[in-house]
Design an enzyme around this catalytic site. Sequence first.
Site, PDB file in Angstrom:
ATOM      1  N   ASN A  10       1.392   6.107  -3.993  1.00 27.63           N
ATOM      2  CA  ASN A  10       2.202   5.003  -4.523  1.00 27.63           C
ATOM      3  C   ASN A  10       1.679   4.673  -5.919  1.00 27.63           C
ATOM      4  O   ASN A  10       0.608   4.077  -6.058  1.00 27.63           O
ATOM      5  CB  ASN A  10       2.082   3.793  -3.573  1.00 27.63           C
ATOM      6  CG  ASN A  10       2.830   2.581  -4.099  1.00 27.63           C
ATOM      7  OD1 ASN A  10       3.558   2.657  -5.093  1.00 27.63           O
ATOM      8  ND2 ASN A  10       2.655   1.449  -3.428  1.00 27.63           N
ATOM      9  N   LYS A  12       2.866   2.642  -8.006  1.00 26.87           N
ATOM     10  CA  LYS A  12       3.147   1.247  -8.405  1.00 26.87           C
ATOM     11  C   LYS A  12       3.739   1.242  -9.816  1.00 26.87           C
ATOM     12  O   LYS A  12       4.490   2.153 -10.145  1.00 26.87           O
ATOM     13  CB  LYS A  12       1.877   0.398  -8.252  1.00 26.87           C
ATOM     14  CG  LYS A  12       1.285   0.544  -6.835  1.00 26.87           C
ATOM     15  CD  LYS A  12       0.226  -0.436  -6.485  1.00 26.87           C
ATOM     16  CE  LYS A  12      -0.234  -0.170  -5.053  1.00 26.87           C
ATOM     17  NZ  LYS A  12      -1.252  -1.106  -4.606  1.00 26.87           N
ATOM     18  N   HIS A  95       6.135  -3.611   1.157  1.00 31.79           N
ATOM     19  CA  HIS A  95       4.759  -3.520   0.634  1.00 31.79           C
ATOM     20  C   HIS A  95       4.227  -4.928   0.404  1.00 31.79           C
ATOM     21  O   HIS A  95       4.973  -5.828   0.029  1.00 31.79           O
ATOM     22  CB  HIS A  95       4.762  -2.722  -0.675  1.00 31.79           C
ATOM     23  CG  HIS A  95       3.382  -2.374  -1.126  1.00 31.79           C
ATOM     24  ND1 HIS A  95       2.583  -3.266  -1.798  1.00 31.79           N
ATOM     25  CD2 HIS A  95       2.639  -1.246  -0.967  1.00 31.79           C
ATOM     26  CE1 HIS A  95       1.405  -2.692  -2.037  1.00 31.79           C
ATOM     27  NE2 HIS A  95       1.418  -1.470  -1.547  1.00 31.79           N
ATOM     28  N   GLU A  97       2.697  -6.195  -1.946  1.00 30.57           N
ATOM     29  CA  GLU A  97       2.989  -6.750  -3.284  1.00 30.57           C
ATOM     30  C   GLU A  97       4.424  -7.276  -3.346  1.00 30.57           C
ATOM     31  O   GLU A  97       4.711  -8.240  -4.059  1.00 30.57           O
ATOM     32  CB  GLU A  97       2.712  -5.684  -4.354  1.00 30.57           C
ATOM     33  CG  GLU A  97       1.203  -5.500  -4.538  1.00 30.57           C
ATOM     34  CD  GLU A  97       0.749  -4.084  -4.855  1.00 30.57           C
ATOM     35  OE1 GLU A  97       1.557  -3.266  -5.323  1.00 30.57           O
ATOM     36  OE2 GLU A  97      -0.447  -3.798  -4.619  1.00 30.57           O
ATOM     37  N   GLU A 167      -1.617  -1.601   5.977  1.00 31.54           N
ATOM     38  CA  GLU A 167      -2.298  -1.849   4.710  1.00 31.54           C
ATOM     39  C   GLU A 167      -2.801  -3.293   4.694  1.00 31.54           C
ATOM     40  O   GLU A 167      -2.050  -4.211   4.317  1.00 31.54           O
ATOM     41  CB  GLU A 167      -1.337  -1.654   3.528  1.00 31.54           C
ATOM     42  CG  GLU A 167      -0.859  -0.245   3.342  1.00 31.54           C
ATOM     43  CD  GLU A 167      -0.510   0.031   1.874  1.00 31.54           C
ATOM     44  OE1 GLU A 167      -1.075   0.985   1.328  1.00 31.54           O
ATOM     45  OE2 GLU A 167       0.284  -0.708   1.288  1.00 31.54           O
ATOM     46  N   GLY A 173      -6.329  -2.353  -3.571  1.00 29.12           N
ATOM     47  CA  GLY A 173      -6.757  -2.442  -4.971  1.00 29.12           C
ATOM     48  C   GLY A 173      -8.077  -3.160  -5.173  1.00 29.12           C
ATOM     49  O   GLY A 173      -8.419  -3.530  -6.293  1.00 29.12           O
ATOM     50  N   SER A 213      -7.419   0.984  -0.790  1.00 24.83           N
ATOM     51  CA  SER A 213      -8.627   1.480  -1.459  1.00 24.83           C
ATOM     52  C   SER A 213      -9.101   2.838  -0.937  1.00 24.83           C
ATOM     53  O   SER A 213     -10.307   3.104  -0.901  1.00 24.83           O
ATOM     54  CB  SER A 213      -9.759   0.443  -1.370  1.00 24.83           C
ATOM     55  OG  SER A 213      -9.398  -0.724  -2.090  1.00 24.83           O
TER      56      SER A 213
HETATM   57  P1  13P Z   1      -4.949   1.028  -3.433  1.00 24.24           P
HETATM   58  O1  13P Z   1      -5.161   2.423  -2.896  1.00 24.24           O
HETATM   59  O2  13P Z   1      -4.977   0.969  -4.942  1.00 24.24           O
HETATM   60  O3  13P Z   1      -5.820   0.040  -2.771  1.00 24.24           O
HETATM   61  O4  13P Z   1      -3.446   0.612  -3.039  1.00 24.24           O
HETATM   62  C1  13P Z   1      -3.026   0.792  -1.748  1.00 24.24           C
HETATM   63  C2  13P Z   1      -1.577   0.555  -1.703  1.00 24.24           C
HETATM   64  O5  13P Z   1      -1.118  -0.560  -1.890  1.00 24.24           O
HETATM   65  C3  13P Z   1      -0.686   1.693  -1.457  1.00 24.24           C
HETATM   66  O6  13P Z   1       0.606   1.289  -1.208  1.00 24.24           O
END
Ligand code: 13P
Length: 259
Positions: A10, A12, A95, A97, A167, A173, A213
């Site tokens: 992903n 983003k 997600h 976010e 997640e 992140g 992460s």
């Molecule tokens: P990170 O791997 O940067 O923590 O992000 C995970 C994520 O949100 C994947 O959709």
Amino acid sequence: MRDKKLIVGNWKMNLNTHEASLYLHKLSDIIDVRRDVEVVLAPTLLTLQSLSLQVDRRQFKLAVQNLYWRDHGAFTGEVSATQLRGVVDYAIIGHSERRHIFHETDKDTRNKIQAAIRNNIRPILCIGETAGERAMGETNDIIHDQLIGGLANATSEDLKDVTIAYEPVWAIGTGDNALPDDVKKAVVAIRSQIKHLYGVNASKEVRVLYGGSVTADSAADYLSIDGVDGLLVGGASLDAYGFGEIVKKAHKGSAVAKK
Ligand code: 13P
């Protein structure tokens, strides 16, 4: 479905069209087409169309990071599953976010899941608790609520195309990745909820991913957890070589790379 590992990158809101194209060239050099792993890239909407022309779908599939649930109409700034049909194979839905920054609700999530399914796009439903919910011991309740909320309109037939991504919000992140034991517990809770909703076969067959992460160093630990079928990778997917390393960890055999 569960005979293959699924590794999703992903991106983003990262990588422009040029960078995305270079990335794809690099990654296709690094990884081989193998039947035991499915590799999916989720670039920004802007680069999806051009990547869809460049990509060899035997090697990679594409996912959209979000979509709108109506098929068309006066919805400024949105893109529908109908418009994405044929461009992507998967859609990341719900997600954290989207939920926490853009205030998406479980109702939005379930409408989007239905929109994806009726347009032949496989939804990856993201669920997971915040740090506060975890501290209160509410992880299983959140898993329960977000699964029910997201899947309320999905039939057993629909569920065959759904992947669940666990997640935990606090692990995204942050570098503060979940312990494999905690992931294991969450996956048990997910499968038991699916069993409750759809029966024992569905609970065994539904694909479940971990995200939060993940790095090339930690990937193998998560992939070896019973019931984990793959990874949803954010930051570590932005570098083609690093992501290639993660994909290699998902291969069962030893001969994994072209070079
Ligand atoms: P990170 O791997 O940067 O923590 O992000 C995970 C994520 O949100 C994947 O959709």
